[in-house]
Design a protein around this motif. Structure first.
Motif, short mmCIF file in Angstrom:
data_model
loop_
_atom_site.label_atom_id
_atom_site.label_comp_id
_atom_site.label_asym_id
_atom_site.label_seq_id
_atom_site.Cartn_x
_atom_site.Cartn_y
_atom_site.Cartn_z
N GLY A 306 12.71 -9.25 -8.52
CA GLY A 306 13.98 -8.61 -8.83
C GLY A 306 14.73 -9.21 -10.00
N ARG A 307 14.27 -10.34 -10.53
CA ARG A 307 15.01 -10.98 -11.61
C ARG A 307 14.40 -10.69 -12.98
NH1 ARG A 307 16.68 -17.04 -10.36
NH2 ARG A 307 17.89 -16.56 -12.23
N GLU A 308 13.38 -9.79 -12.99
CA GLU A 308 12.70 -9.50 -14.25
C GLU A 308 13.58 -8.74 -15.23
OE1 GLU A 308 12.11 -6.29 -11.32
OE2 GLU A 308 11.59 -8.42 -11.28
N THR A 309 14.71 -8.20 -14.78
CA THR A 309 15.60 -7.47 -15.69
C THR A 309 16.68 -8.36 -16.28
OG1 THR A 309 16.98 -6.79 -13.82
CG2 THR A 309 15.23 -5.30 -14.47
N GLU A 310 16.81 -9.60 -15.81
CA GLU A 310 17.79 -10.51 -16.38
C GLU A 310 17.43 -10.81 -17.84
OE1 GLU A 310 18.29 -14.00 -14.00
OE2 GLU A 310 18.44 -12.86 -12.13
N TRP A 311 18.45 -11.08 -18.64
CA TRP A 311 18.23 -11.26 -20.07
C TRP A 311 17.19 -12.34 -20.36
CZ3 TRP A 311 18.91 -15.40 -23.43
CH2 TRP A 311 18.80 -15.09 -24.79
N ARG A 382 12.46 -8.82 -2.44
CA ARG A 382 12.71 -7.47 -2.93
C ARG A 382 12.40 -6.51 -1.78
NH1 ARG A 382 11.57 -5.35 -8.31
NH2 ARG A 382 10.09 -7.05 -8.60
N THR A 383 13.37 -5.69 -1.41
CA THR A 383 13.19 -4.72 -0.33
C THR A 383 13.52 -3.33 -0.85
OG1 THR A 383 13.86 -6.37 1.30
CG2 THR A 383 13.82 -4.08 2.03
N GLU A 399 16.58 -0.45 -4.34
CA GLU A 399 16.03 -1.67 -3.79
C GLU A 399 17.07 -2.77 -3.72
OE1 GLU A 399 12.79 -2.42 -6.46
OE2 GLU A 399 14.03 -3.52 -7.88
N ASP A 400 16.92 -3.64 -2.73
CA ASP A 400 17.78 -4.82 -2.58
C ASP A 400 16.98 -6.04 -2.99
OD1 ASP A 400 19.70 -3.14 -1.61
OD2 ASP A 400 19.41 -3.68 0.50
N VAL A 401 17.60 -6.89 -3.80
CA VAL A 401 16.91 -8.09 -4.29
C VAL A 401 17.82 -9.30 -4.12
CG1 VAL A 401 15.59 -6.78 -5.99
CG2 VAL A 401 17.75 -7.82 -6.67
N LYS A 402 17.17 -10.44 -4.01
CA LYS A 402 17.90 -11.71 -3.98
C LYS A 402 18.05 -12.20 -5.41
CE LYS A 402 17.76 -16.43 -2.21
NZ LYS A 402 16.94 -17.46 -1.52
#
Length: 693
Positions: A306-311, A382-383, A399-402
């Motif tokens: 889920g953190r692959e979209t962070e800058w 990731r859910t 989706e819900d991500v941590k």
């Protein structure tokens, strides 16, 4: 001595090969690898008792090595009289059963169904030098002759570089009725025996002759190079050819990476062999300026779920910064895909170890352990909560991500652009919720990384604005009055583009005197916003399902200015334009005139502009100035977004300090005791580098 032909057509010339073998002498020449590279595949299809025809044998040692391994019933043919004489003399006493005959593969003298296998190493490639009619006719004769001399159940084993025209001709011919086709990849780069080097991988095509039975399924398989892994069954010749081409592209990529380190990032996807779905995305980032030490050649960095979209992980500049900060000459940054099951960091490391070593930089010391790094202690959570399909935007997921630390987020992702978060909301534990200690302990033991509150029991934090450009757009409301807009002041706001609704909701919930209208072209987006992002309509919030262009043009026809604020937060679906937000039609002169008509004289038009083309950006600003003489611009740090605050009248230009003071005054009234507020930002900071353009 130069033994290469002047052009590829010479490969099909008998005269060329006569001259070649005279110059070469008796020293063997191994096209596309020797016995050691090929034997693993060849012995799967060529058995010791088989009668085998080797076409275009040349002076390769392959037949001799097969003979010594027990496959002695070998008939070798070639069009070169020189090479046939050389090979016959060389093998007469040591390998008496094996024969060498001067013969053309397109016109042999063998009887029908005489052989169990036909072996071709490079002969097809030598004949099929182009796609001219005469060449294709020769190849057709060759294939017909091979089919004639093979028994039913016999195999045509063809070793080839599979150049595009060769691949097309070979697969098209043998994917028709009466043949099963399997493809093995053999090697890349140089082979140990001959020292010959090819930048492309070598393939072995195995065409098995079968009886044509009505309803018999077409069998086209791409074999795995890993033991125990099932072959990939292709649905069509096109799919099989694409699988071969993908292997070739990967080989070229590895060759490029092995030649030298460069500043240009390389990316590739790795798929699950069983489902053919993407499982990992690799970003190979080189940092040639880092001083090389024994232990900092190479490392792998796993991006948590889920953190692959962070800058830092989702942009090329961010990944370059990450690679420089961890201090390795080559860093492979690995993104995990949704819909894939991962059993923790150790399992990922075991799965990727062999594959990442293929992409290791040149000069990596032997047996050096490659470290696996990450941004946390686990691979994240990731859910997928919901899947749907929009008629306008295609498939999407909620989706819900941590996130980093203990934060959780809900996201709307359109699968056509998986690395872009369409909408995001922060999730908070349900207020007043009390759990028994026993239950809490039990749940923590089951999944300690998930915290004490399940995602299903969390609520939307409506104070959270996920996008920096949304924060800047809210800050721009302070321009409505020199002393800052008070939350109780009545204002009418038109927002083009709903998404998850966070921008419209923030204005509705924190500016209590506001009346907000949102325009969204996609009904599916409204449904998602209401069901999953806490959005709702009331007497102060209304949504119009309509094209924003049509809606504003219709309002302009009525001729009554009605809005204090008009906001554009809508993206373009046309990736060929250098401007991804808004669509070009939204910044054309005629339409902007209508925006001006529906805006009050003391109102403000706020535009989220995402334009990578500086010339196009300047053109947009020039067109805007024709109806909005005063424009403030705020560039969003580390993003392409630029927020333009456009005033329809030329008033006193506010200084940066006046703008910041106005934003501080507005925020002071917004942050009330007992009202939830996101402490991670303040509105004044969003205007700290605003400029007049």
């Amino acid at each position: 001595m130069n033994l290469l032909p002047k052009n590829t057509k010479e490969f099909a010339s008998t005269e060329y090969w006569e001259q070649f073998f005279r110059k070469r002498g008796e020293r063997s020449f191994e096209w596309y690898g020797g016995y050691l590279e090929l034997c693993g595949v060849l012995h799967k299809y060529i058995k010791p008792k088989d009668k085998v025809l080797v076409v275009g044998c040349g002076n390769s040692e392959l037949s001799e090595r097969l003979y010594d391994a027990g496959c002695q019933n070998l008939s070798n043919i070639d069009v070169s009289e020189v090479v046939i004489r050389q090979m016959s003399e060389r093998n007469a006493s040591r390998r008496p059963i094996m024969t060498f005959q001067l013969m053309d593969v397109t016109q042999t003298t063998f009887s029908d169904s005489h052989f169990q296998a036909v072996l071709d190493k490079g002969t097809l490639d030598a004949i099929l030098t182009d796609t001219e009619a005469r060449t294709l006719e020769t190849v057709h004769k060759m294939f017909s002759e091979i089919g004639r001399v093979l028994q039913c159940g016999g195999r045509y084993v063809c070793v080839s570089l599979a150049q595009a025209h060769v691949l097309e001709t070979l697969v098209r011919q043998f994917s028709q009725g009466g043949w099963m086709v399997r493809v093995h990849q053999i090697s890349e780069g140089s082979n140990k025996e001959s020292g010959s080097k090819f930048p492309m991988p070598v393939f072995v095509f195995v065409m098995t002759k079968v009886r044509q039975v009505p309803g018999f399924p077409q069998v086209l398989e791409m074999m795995s190079d890993e033991e125990g892994v099932k072959p990939v069954r292709c649905k069509s010749p096109e799919e099989l050819m694409e699988a071969v081409k993908e292997r070739q592209r990967y080989a070229l990529l590895k060759t490029r990476l092995n030649q030298n380190q460069s500043s240009q990032e390389v990316s590739l996807d790795l798929c699950d062999g069983d489902t053919d779905k993407s499982r990992y995305t690799f970003y190979v980032v080189d940092s040639p300026t880092i001083r090389l030490a024994h232990s900092n050649h190479f490392a792998i960095f796993i991006i948590p779920h889920g953190r692959e979209t962070e800058w830092l992980f989702g942009s090329e500049k961010g990944r370059k910064q990450l690679a420089g900060s961890v201090g390795f000459r080559r860093l492979i940054i690995v993104a995990l895909h949704r819909d894939q099951q991962y059993d923790g960091m150790e399992a990922i490391q075991a799965e990727l170890s062999a594959k990442v070593l293929e992409l290791a930089p040149p000069g990596l010391p032997d047996n050096q352990q490659v470290p696996f790094l990450s941004a946390g202690a686990d691979i994240g959570i990731r859910t997928v909560q919901y899947r749907g399909k929009s008629q306008l935007s295609g498939e999407y997921v909620v989706e819900d991500v941590k996130g980093d630390g203990t934060s959780y987020f809900r996201r709307l992702i359109f699968l056509s652009n998986q690395n872009v978060v369409q909408s995001e909301a922060r999730l908070l534990p349900t207020s007043g919720q009390k759990k028994k200690k026993k239950d809490k302990k039990k749940m923590t033991q089951q999944n300690p990384s998930e915290g004490s509150t399940p995602l299903t029991q969390r609520v939307i934090d409506k104070s959270y604005l996920c996008c920096e450009h949304h924060k800047a757009m809210i800050s721009g409301l302070s321009l409505l009055a020199n002393k800052g807009l008070l939350p109780e002041n009545p204002i009418s706001v038109l927002v083009i583009g709903l998404g998850g609704g966070s921008l419209s909701l923030f204005i509705h919930d924190y500016f209590l005197g506001s009346r907000v209208e949102a325009v969204e072209i996609d009904l599916s987006v409204l449904d998602v916003a209401c069901q999953w992002f806490g959005f709702s309509q009331d007497e102060r919030m209304a949504v119009h399902i309509e094209d924003g262009l049509v809606h504003i043009n219709n309002l302009a026809e009525k001729g009554v200015p009605g809005y204090d604020v008009v906001m554009f937060d809508v993206d373009s679906k046309d990736s060929s334009v250098g401007m991804s937000c808004p669509p070009p039609a939204f910044v054309e002169r005629g339409f902007l005139q209508n925006v001006r008509k529906i805006l009050k004289d003391d109102g403000i038009f706020i535009l989220n502009l995402v334009c990578r083309d500086p010339v196009l950006r300047n053109q947009v600003v020039k067109v805007l100035h024709e109806d909005f003489p005063l424009i403030y611009a705020q560039k969003i740090e580390e993003e392409v977004n630029e927020i333009l605050f456009c005033r329809p009248i030329l008033e006193k230009k506010l200084s940066a300090s006046e703008l910041i003071e106005s934003a501080k005054n507005m925020e002071k009234h917004l942050r009330k005791p007992g009202v939830l507020w996101d402490p991670s930002y303040n509105l004044a900071d969003m205007l700290k580098s605003v400029k007049i353009v």
